[in-house]
Structures are given as C-alpha cells and as structure tokens.
Design an enzyme around this catalytic site. Structure first.
Site, PDB file in Angstrom:
ATOM      1  N   ASP A   5     -26.624 -51.777 -39.075  1.00 31.52           N
ATOM      2  CA  ASP A   5     -25.382 -51.587 -38.729  1.00 31.52           C
ATOM      3  C   ASP A   5     -24.337 -52.589 -40.325  1.00 31.52           C
ATOM      4  O   ASP A   5     -24.306 -52.981 -39.837  1.00 31.52           O
ATOM      5  CB  ASP A   5     -24.837 -51.418 -37.647  1.00 31.52           C
ATOM      6  CG  ASP A   5     -23.251 -50.668 -37.410  1.00 31.52           C
ATOM      7  OD1 ASP A   5     -22.442 -50.208 -38.155  1.00 31.52           O
ATOM      8  OD2 ASP A   5     -23.200 -49.640 -36.501  1.00 31.52           O
ATOM      9  N   LYS A  47     -15.396 -52.238 -41.984  1.00 37.86           N
ATOM     10  CA  LYS A  47     -14.074 -51.600 -42.531  1.00 37.86           C
ATOM     11  C   LYS A  47     -14.339 -53.932 -41.869  1.00 37.86           C
ATOM     12  O   LYS A  47     -14.474 -54.256 -40.869  1.00 37.86           O
ATOM     13  CB  LYS A  47     -13.271 -51.265 -41.008  1.00 37.86           C
ATOM     14  CG  LYS A  47     -13.013 -49.967 -41.287  1.00 37.86           C
ATOM     15  CD  LYS A  47     -12.520 -49.658 -39.790  1.00 37.86           C
ATOM     16  CE  LYS A  47     -12.212 -47.817 -39.345  1.00 37.86           C
ATOM     17  NZ  LYS A  47     -11.517 -47.092 -38.745  1.00 37.86           N
TER      18      LYS A  47
END
Length: 215
Positions: A118, A122
């Site tokens: 993952d 951000k």
C-alpha cells in the site's frame, strides 16, 4: 468470500494456514510444518494471490510462506495455488510485524519479498507505509547471511523511500547501483499493469543480508 474462496479455505486452511494471533509462543518450526528441510522465503502482502501463486508454483524447491491480513485474498491464494498443483505454500493471516518479531528466528529466512505494498500516497500518511527503518532492521535480522530482500513499487516517492531506508540499514547492501533490473520471473501484477496505463514507472530493489562481523 466467494463460494470458491470459501471452499478452498475449508479444504486447505487447516493444513497450510495459521492465524498469527493464535500461534503458540516461540518460533514456528517451518521444517516440521512443510515436512521437509528447504530454504524459507516469506512474501509480505500476497493480496489476491495472482502473482504469489505463480511464484510458488515456479519455485518448488522453496518453502514459500505468505502473510496477509485479508481473508478473501488468502482464500483466493489457496484456490489459485490448488489450480496450479503447487504444494509448497504455507500462509499466515495477520500482522507481518507480529509474525517476524515473535515467531521467526533471527538469521533463518532465505528471502523476503514485498511487492506493491500500500503506497499511502498522501504525504500526511507516509508514516503508515510498511517500509520504515525499524521494520527494515527487523527484516534484516531475520534474514540469513546472503538472504535477499526484494521490493517493488510503482510509486516514485515510495521507491525513493525504500532505497533510502534500506541503504541506511548497516546489515544490508544493495545488490545493484540503485534500482534493480526488473526480473523476468516476476509476473506483472494488476497494480503494475494499472501503473503502466497511468504512466507510472515501477521500480525493483534488491538488498542482501551482509555476513555479520565476528565478535
């Protein structure tokens, strides 16, 4: 879980799978679990098993271990591995850090693979990324001398973070000058295919556990 995933789970999990939280104290005896002595390779985050099942089937000489938190993904991995006729897979459901800290002996793994974790793109979420200094230190301690850490990601900032973090770990050395060439044996994942379509470049990194200095 789909019907097929549930069937694969019901058929195979008791033999090839374990819950990390339910493990007894101490290291897992991989030789006994696999029923043979062979190099143990750990893949962290096997997803839906499309790539992992192919890698398992392509390397019958390895005791291949996958750790994943997502139960349907593990069910799908069992289903795919069964379809390929591979028998050298064992799987854990749970947290990789808990597994490594409490149930894997230092200096025992022949390799660790982390493919397309993952990315937490951000900036405020970068601290959630798996590849951090403490985690890499833990991984390095579980690799045997000469054991390899192979990572891949299609997010430029994460690739740079992986390179920086692993290069700073004194127990590891980069097997290449920066990025590793993409190995032909690594199947193209759906994430990598999406990256190609979105014009993002994938990077592989390969590090090796250094032989410890004699004390």
């Amino acid at each position: 879980m789909t019907v097929g995933q549930q069937r694969a789970w019901d058929t195979h999990w008791d033999r090839v799978g374990r819950e990390v939280k339910a493990l007894p104290e101490g290291p897992v005896d991989f030789t006994a679990w696999f029923g043979r002595e062979a190099p143990v390779l750990l893949e962290i985050g096997s997803g839906m098993g499309e790539t992992t099942s192919q890698l398992v089937a392509a390397a019958p000489e390895l005791n291949y271990v996958a750790v994943e938190v997502y139960k349907p993904g593990l069910g799908q991995l069992l289903l795919r591995t069964e379809a390929l006729g591979a028998t050298n897979l064992r799987a854990f459901r749970g947290d990789a850090v808990d597994l490594l800290e409490s149930h894997v002996e230092p200096g025992t793994l022949a390799g660790v693979r982390i493919f397309f974790p993952d990315p937490w793109p951000k900036k405020k979420h970068h601290k959630r990324r798996l590849v951090q200094p403490e985690f890499v230190k833990l991984l390095a301690s579980r690799l045997r001398p000469g054991g390899t850490l192979h990572m891949a990601t299609d997010w430029e900032s994460y690739a740079e973070q992986m390179l920086e973090v692993c290069s700073a770990e004194p127990a590891l050395r980069n097997l290449h000058d920066g990025w590793a060439p993409r190995p032909e044996w690594r199947p193209v994942t759906k994430f990598e295919q999406r990256a190609v379509e979105e014009e993002r470049v994938s990077h592989d990194l390969m590090f090796e556990r250094i032989q410890p200095e004699p004390s």
